[in-house]
Design an enzyme around this catalytic site. Structure first.
Site, PDB file in Angstrom:
ATOM      1  N   ASP A   9      -1.620   6.907   4.955  1.00 33.25           N
ATOM      2  CA  ASP A   9      -1.497   6.502   3.557  1.00 33.25           C
ATOM      3  C   ASP A   9      -2.201   7.596   2.729  1.00 33.25           C
ATOM      4  O   ASP A   9      -2.980   8.388   3.283  1.00 33.25           O
ATOM      5  CB  ASP A   9      -2.189   5.146   3.374  1.00 33.25           C
ATOM      6  N   ASP A  11      -3.234   7.177  -1.245  1.00 32.76           N
ATOM      7  CA  ASP A  11      -4.187   6.643  -2.233  1.00 32.76           C
ATOM      8  C   ASP A  11      -5.223   5.749  -1.561  1.00 32.76           C
ATOM      9  O   ASP A  11      -4.883   4.743  -0.932  1.00 32.76           O
ATOM     10  CB  ASP A  11      -3.432   5.845  -3.300  1.00 32.76           C
TER      11      ASP A  11
HETATM   12  C1  XBP Z   1      -1.022   3.102  -3.935  1.00 37.23           C
HETATM   13  C2  XBP Z   1      -0.451   2.591  -5.172  1.00 37.23           C
HETATM   14  C3  XBP Z   1       0.083   3.514  -6.153  1.00 37.23           C
HETATM   15  C4  XBP Z   1      -0.843   4.205  -7.090  1.00 37.23           C
HETATM   16  C5  XBP Z   1      -0.052   4.764  -8.248  1.00 37.23           C
HETATM   17  O1  XBP Z   1      -0.735   2.213  -2.882  1.00 37.23           O
HETATM   18  O2  XBP Z   1      -0.315   1.410  -5.344  1.00 37.23           O
HETATM   19  O3  XBP Z   1       0.913   2.751  -6.931  1.00 37.23           O
HETATM   20  O4  XBP Z   1      -1.785   3.277  -7.580  1.00 37.23           O
HETATM   21  O5  XBP Z   1       1.030   5.484  -7.879  1.00 37.23           O
HETATM   22  P1  XBP Z   1      -0.806   2.683  -1.369  1.00 37.23           P
HETATM   23  P2  XBP Z   1       2.327   5.674  -8.816  1.00 37.23           P
HETATM   24  O6  XBP Z   1      -2.076   3.477  -1.206  1.00 37.23           O
HETATM   25  O7  XBP Z   1      -0.887   1.390  -0.597  1.00 37.23           O
HETATM   26  O8  XBP Z   1       0.422   3.467  -1.045  1.00 37.23           O
HETATM   27  O9  XBP Z   1       1.939   5.461 -10.233  1.00 37.23           O
HETATM   28  O10 XBP Z   1       2.772   7.089  -8.545  1.00 37.23           O
HETATM   29  O11 XBP Z   1       3.361   4.657  -8.373  1.00 37.23           O
HETATM   30 MG    MG Z   2      -3.818   3.084  -0.088  1.00 34.48          MG
END
Ligand code: XBP
Ligand code: MG
Length: 253
Positions: A9, A11
């Site tokens: 992953d 973020d």
């Molecule tokens: C990460 C997210 C993303 C970011 C924003 O989830 O939820 O939406 O917050 O990204 P994960 P965008 O780590 O579970 O993948 O604004 O580019 O959608």
């Molecule tokens: Mg995440």
């Protein structure tokens, strides 16, 4: 089963992008659009329950501004707002303001040198992943990952398993030859839904989430001077850092 691949992953796992990255970028985009919306650190924690930026904005409009009806139509308004947010986010990342989490670069380099295959399964936009990898690991690091599955490439975002199923399919690997590395409950549900064993390293936003079903829950990846703490599960052996050997041993268990 051998451990052939790691699926990361982005973020919250590779980097703490949310509080000082995505959140700030959404707020800048709101301001630029002339909106007085402001997502505080605390509010953003609850908004994170909705994965995906466009989905999160839509959810916020429904709950906080139910009468909001832009003349361009809601879908296109949200898409424009989100495009602006992505611009601000990538600009911020390119300044170097969002580093990788401690231990991440070490693990990526070790996995690569030991021939583990690597991929990315993320909800965020592809541009954001490119900016982060390019800034933090330099030219060519995109090629470290055999598949970078991001954003709207699948119809249903995490916690649906689609993004992980997509990666497994593209890599031609069964789930039990791989491990997912995640930071959140939505991510765990997605990875488990695709049949993947999952290692969680929490962050300030996800620390109190329900991680039942994870192979192990740690507070960090660990560095030579600051080892990880175990929050749930039983680690294999005595190591205080997530290494390839550690992951192989966890995978066998
Ligand atoms: C990460 C997210 C993303 C970011 C924003 O989830 O939820 O939406 O917050 O990204 P994960 P965008 O780590 O579970 O993948 O604004 O580019 O959608
Ligand atoms: Mg995440």
């Amino acid at each position: 089963m051998p451990l052939d691949a790691l699926i990361f992953d982005v973020d919250g796992t590779l980097a703490d992008t949310e509080r000082d990255g995505h959140r700030v970028a959404y707020n800048r985009a709101f301001r630029e659009a002339g909106l007085d919306w402001e997502w505080s650190v605390g509010r953003y924690q609850r908004l994170l329950e909705v994965a995906g930026g466009k989905e999160r904005i839509r959810h916020y409009i429904h709950t906080d501004h139910p009468g909001f009806t832009p003349s361009s139509g809601l879908d296109s308004y949200i898409a424009d707002l989100h495009r602006c947010k992505t611009h601000y986010f990538t600009e911020l990342v390119k300044t170097g303001a969002i580093p990788l989490r401690p231990g991440v670069e070490r693990l990526l380099r070790e996995a690569r040198s030991k021939g583990l295959r690597m991929a990315i399964a993320t909800t965020t936009m592809l541009e954001n992943v490119h900016a982060l990898l390019h800034t933090c690991l330099g030219d060519g690091s995109l090629q470290w990952f055999e598949v970078i599955a991001a954003g709207d490439i699948v119809a249903r975002k995490k916690p649906a398993p689609d993004i992980y199923i997509y990666v497994l399919d593209r890599m031609g690997l069964p789930a039990d030859h791989c491990m997912a590395l995640e930071d959140s409950r939505n991510g765990l549900l997605s990875a488990r839904g695709a049949g993947l064993q999952t290692l969680i390293t929490v962050n300030e936003y996800t620390r109190d989430q329900d991680f039942r079903g994870a192979a192990l829950v740690l507070d960090k990846f660990g560095t030579p001077d600051r080892g990880f703490k175990v929050l749930a599960g039983k680690p294999p052996g005595q190591s205080k850092q997530v290494t390839v050997e550690f992951l192989r041993a966890l995978h066998v268990e």
